[in-house]
Design an enzyme around this catalytic site. Structure first.
Site, PDB file in Angstrom:
ATOM      1  N   LYS A   1      -5.911 152.154 -15.298  1.00 58.06           N
ATOM      2  CA  LYS A   1      -4.587 152.436 -14.756  1.00 58.06           C
ATOM      3  C   LYS A   1      -3.720 151.176 -14.764  1.00 58.06           C
ATOM      4  O   LYS A   1      -2.575 151.203 -15.225  1.00 58.06           O
ATOM      5  CB  LYS A   1      -4.718 152.993 -13.334  1.00 58.06           C
ATOM      6  CG  LYS A   1      -3.402 153.296 -12.664  1.00 58.06           C
ATOM      7  CD  LYS A   1      -3.104 152.278 -11.591  1.00 58.06           C
ATOM      8  CE  LYS A   1      -1.691 152.466 -11.064  1.00 58.06           C
ATOM      9  NZ  LYS A   1      -1.382 151.476 -10.014  1.00 58.06           N
TER      10      LYS A   1
ATOM     11  N   ASP B   1      -2.982 157.660 -12.098  1.00 54.51           N
ATOM     12  CA  ASP B   1      -3.613 157.367 -10.820  1.00 54.51           C
ATOM     13  C   ASP B   1      -3.834 158.683 -10.078  1.00 54.51           C
ATOM     14  O   ASP B   1      -3.666 159.748 -10.649  1.00 54.51           O
ATOM     15  CB  ASP B   1      -2.755 156.408  -9.998  1.00 54.51           C
ATOM     16  CG  ASP B   1      -1.379 156.987  -9.757  1.00 54.51           C
ATOM     17  OD1 ASP B   1      -1.252 158.221  -9.755  1.00 54.51           O
ATOM     18  OD2 ASP B   1      -0.435 156.207  -9.580  1.00 54.51           O
TER      19      ASP B   1
END
Length: 222
Positions: free
Chosen positions: A121, A139
Site C-alpha cells: 500500500k 487499504d
DNA sequence: AACTCGGGGCA
DNA sequence: TGCCCAGAGTT
C-alpha cells in the site's frame, strides 16, 4: 458486479462529496511523502499531519534521521502510536537509502517494498503520487468500499481487489481513485456505521440495498 | 491466518 | 471506559 460506467459514476460522486481529497499529500518531495506514508499506518492522516509539520522542519534529509538517537526520534513521533517500530524502520530505511540509493527515494514499487516499514500500500502511494506511475493503493477503506459496491468480490484478497480496480478503472484516474475511496470510506461509508440512507450511490450499491432493507424491516418490527 | 504494536479520537 | 484506527512484520 458494477460496470466501468457505473464505477466512473461512483468515483465522480465521491469526488463531489470530498472535493479536496486529492490535495492532502505532498507531491513535490518524494522523501517527505515516503516518511509521511510510513508514519500513517494504522492512524489517521490528521494525526500524522500534526507530527510531520514539525518533523520535517527538524529532519530534511535521510542523514538527519540518523544523527539523532533512536529514543529521540521515537519521542518526536510518539503521539501517532506504533512509534517504536516506526522510528526503528525509518532509521533503517534512511540508512538503506544512503547506502544503496544515493540518498534518493527509488521510483520502483518492488524496490520500495523491500524497505523496512514499506508494504504494498505504501509503495503504491509513493510511486503514484510522487512519481506519477500508474498504481492503485488498496487499504482497508478501499477494500471495504470496493466490496460493498460490488466492484470486486467479497472473498477477494487485497491483491485481487487491486487487480480488479486496475482492470475496471481508467488508468488516468488510478491515483485519484485511492484518495476518493479513502475519504468516502473514512467519513461516509464507515466500517461500523455507513450512511446508506443519505448515500448518492445507494441505488447501485449491493451492500447498501441489503443494509437499508434490513433497517426497514427493523423499523417495521418496532 | 492470527497476532502484535499503541496513543489518540470518538461514542 | 472501551473500542477502533490511511499497515506491516513475524510466527
Amino acid at each position: 458486479m458494477l460496470t466501468k460506467k457505473e464505477i466512473r459514476f461512483c468515483l465522480d460522486e465521491m469526488g463531489k462529496m470530498f472535493p479536496k481529497a486529492h490535495c492532502e499529500l505532498n507531491h513535490s518531495n518524494p522523501f517527505e511523502l515516503l516518511i509521511a506514508v510510513v508514519l500513517s499506518a494504522q492512524c489517521t492522516d490528521a494525526l500524522v499531519n500534526k507530527v510531520t509539520k514539525s518533523l520535517f522542519e527538524k529532519y530534511k534529509r535521510p542523514e538527519d534521521y540518523l544523527k539523532v538517537s533512536l529514543d529521540e526520534l521515537q519521542q518526536d513521533i510518539r503521539s501517532i502510536g506504533l512509534y517504536r517500530n516506526k522510528a526503528k524502520n525509518i532509521q533503517k530505511l534512511c540508512q538503506i537509502l544512503i547506502e544503496k540509493y544515493d540518498g534518493q527515494v527509488p521510483c520502483d514499487r518492488d524496490t520500495l517494498m523491500q524497505l523496512p516499514g514499506v508494504g504494498r500500500k505504501t509503495a503504491n502511494v509513493v510511486v503514484s503520487v510522487a512519481f506519477g506511475i500508474p498504481a492503485i493503493a488498496v487499504d482497508t477503506h478501499v477494500e471495504r468500499v470496493s466490496k460493498r459496491l460490488a466492484i470486486c468480490r467479497w472473498k477477494d484478497s487485497v491483491l485481487e481487489v487491486e487487480k480488479t480496480l486496475m482492470k475496471k478503472v481508467p488508468m488516468d484516474e488510478w491515483s485519484i481513485t485511492h484518495h476518493r475511496m479513502i475519504f468516502f470510506g473514512r467519513y461516509h461509508c464507515k466500517a461500523q456505521s455507513p450512511k446508506c440512507l443519505e448515500c448518492p450511490l445507494l441505488s447501485l450499491c449491493r451492500e447498501g440495498k441489503k443494509r437499508t432493507k434490513g433497517l426497514e424491516l427493523e423499523n417495521a418490527g418496532k
